[in-house]
Design a protein around this motif. Sequence first.
Motif, PDB file in Angstrom:
ATOM      1  N   LYS A  39     105.180  67.992  10.388  1.00  0.00           N
ATOM      2  CA  LYS A  39     106.542  67.770  10.878  1.00  0.00           C
ATOM      3  C   LYS A  39     107.554  68.039   9.773  1.00  0.00           C
ATOM      4  O   LYS A  39     108.651  68.531  10.047  1.00  0.00           O
ATOM      5  CB  LYS A  39     106.691  66.357  11.426  1.00  0.00           C
ATOM      6  N   ALA A  40     107.194  67.744   8.545  1.00  0.00           N
ATOM      7  CA  ALA A  40     108.092  68.020   7.413  1.00  0.00           C
ATOM      8  C   ALA A  40     108.343  69.523   7.276  1.00  0.00           C
ATOM      9  O   ALA A  40     109.463  69.943   6.969  1.00  0.00           O
ATOM     10  CB  ALA A  40     107.520  67.446   6.116  1.00  0.00           C
ATOM     11  N   LEU A  46     113.875  74.087  10.413  1.00  0.00           N
ATOM     12  CA  LEU A  46     115.077  73.841  11.203  1.00  0.00           C
ATOM     13  C   LEU A  46     116.311  73.756  10.312  1.00  0.00           C
ATOM     14  O   LEU A  46     117.345  74.359  10.619  1.00  0.00           O
ATOM     15  CB  LEU A  46     114.922  72.566  12.036  1.00  0.00           C
ATOM     16  N   ASN A  47     116.209  73.045   9.197  1.00  0.00           N
ATOM     17  CA  ASN A  47     117.332  72.965   8.257  1.00  0.00           C
ATOM     18  C   ASN A  47     117.750  74.348   7.788  1.00  0.00           C
ATOM     19  O   ASN A  47     118.944  74.660   7.720  1.00  0.00           O
ATOM     20  CB  ASN A  47     116.965  72.098   7.049  1.00  0.00           C
ATOM     21  N   LYS A  48     116.779  75.169   7.455  1.00  0.00           N
ATOM     22  CA  LYS A  48     117.061  76.517   6.959  1.00  0.00           C
ATOM     23  C   LYS A  48     117.764  77.349   8.021  1.00  0.00           C
ATOM     24  O   LYS A  48     118.783  77.978   7.763  1.00  0.00           O
ATOM     25  CB  LYS A  48     115.760  77.185   6.513  1.00  0.00           C
ATOM     26  N   LEU A  49     117.250  77.356   9.237  1.00  0.00           N
ATOM     27  CA  LEU A  49     117.843  78.261  10.229  1.00  0.00           C
ATOM     28  C   LEU A  49     119.212  77.791  10.715  1.00  0.00           C
ATOM     29  O   LEU A  49     120.053  78.614  11.042  1.00  0.00           O
ATOM     30  CB  LEU A  49     116.890  78.551  11.379  1.00  0.00           C
ATOM     31  N   ALA A 113     115.609  70.171  17.115  1.00  0.00           N
ATOM     32  CA  ALA A 113     116.709  71.120  17.276  1.00  0.00           C
ATOM     33  C   ALA A 113     117.722  70.599  18.292  1.00  0.00           C
ATOM     34  O   ALA A 113     118.941  70.690  18.069  1.00  0.00           O
ATOM     35  CB  ALA A 113     116.173  72.487  17.704  1.00  0.00           C
ATOM     36  N   ARG A 114     117.241  70.042  19.383  1.00  0.00           N
ATOM     37  CA  ARG A 114     118.146  69.521  20.422  1.00  0.00           C
ATOM     38  C   ARG A 114     118.967  68.334  19.923  1.00  0.00           C
ATOM     39  O   ARG A 114     120.082  68.123  20.394  1.00  0.00           O
ATOM     40  CB  ARG A 114     117.351  69.146  21.666  1.00  0.00           C
ATOM     41  N   ILE A 141     115.180  88.436  10.288  1.00  0.00           N
ATOM     42  CA  ILE A 141     114.797  87.818   9.022  1.00  0.00           C
ATOM     43  C   ILE A 141     113.501  87.032   9.218  1.00  0.00           C
ATOM     44  O   ILE A 141     113.454  86.092  10.009  1.00  0.00           O
ATOM     45  CB  ILE A 141     115.897  86.887   8.507  1.00  0.00           C
ATOM     46  N   PRO A 142     112.438  87.418   8.489  1.00  0.00           N
ATOM     47  CA  PRO A 142     111.218  86.614   8.530  1.00  0.00           C
ATOM     48  C   PRO A 142     111.352  85.432   7.563  1.00  0.00           C
ATOM     49  O   PRO A 142     111.925  85.562   6.480  1.00  0.00           O
ATOM     50  CB  PRO A 142     110.138  87.592   8.052  1.00  0.00           C
ATOM     51  N   ILE A 143     110.818  84.282   7.990  1.00  0.00           N
ATOM     52  CA  ILE A 143     110.839  83.083   7.151  1.00  0.00           C
ATOM     53  C   ILE A 143     109.445  82.479   7.177  1.00  0.00           C
ATOM     54  O   ILE A 143     108.883  82.293   8.250  1.00  0.00           O
ATOM     55  CB  ILE A 143     111.869  82.047   7.667  1.00  0.00           C
ATOM     56  N   GLN A 144     108.929  82.157   5.999  1.00  0.00           N
ATOM     57  CA  GLN A 144     107.655  81.441   5.931  1.00  0.00           C
ATOM     58  C   GLN A 144     107.832  80.262   5.009  1.00  0.00           C
ATOM     59  O   GLN A 144     108.202  80.408   3.846  1.00  0.00           O
ATOM     60  CB  GLN A 144     106.533  82.336   5.439  1.00  0.00           C
ATOM     61  N   LEU A 145     107.581  79.059   5.537  1.00  0.00           N
ATOM     62  CA  LEU A 145     107.696  77.831   4.739  1.00  0.00           C
ATOM     63  C   LEU A 145     106.356  77.141   4.664  1.00  0.00           C
ATOM     64  O   LEU A 145     105.528  77.257   5.496  1.00  0.00           O
ATOM     65  CB  LEU A 145     108.725  76.899   5.354  1.00  0.00           C
TER      66      LEU A 145
END
Length: 145
Positions: A39-40, A46-49, A113-114, A141-145
Amino acid sequence: MKSVIQRVSQASVSIDGNIAARIDQGLLVLICAETADTKATADRLLNKLLKLRIFSDDAGKMNRSVQDVEGGLLIVSQFTLAADVWSGNRPGFSGAAHPKMGEELYDYFVEAARKRHPIVETGTFGANMQVSLVNDGPVTIPIQL
């Protein structure tokens, strides 16, 4: 989590020929939970996008976020983002989270997000979906965390 973010002027998801979700200006968010995700991890994505400055300001520079432009989010699960194609010609998906875990993280991400953004639409986890979009820019933009 792996994600591909596309800035769109419109996007929709259809299931069985019926439009299930649609947004105008905003972000199409394709996401895939991987085996080590939590979940982290979903919270960081979510914070990033939400803060990602990829919309144009009055000077035409990418300087505004989806929140700044009051755009929508269309969130679609896509386990194929975990594809491993390095050996052979058939992709392997061993890096993707087990479906139960993937669905739990997807649901968590959508719920978070909601709570933080007023316009959130979704596909259906595990469904055969057809995604239509008008990529604005194009910006992908690809994102990998």
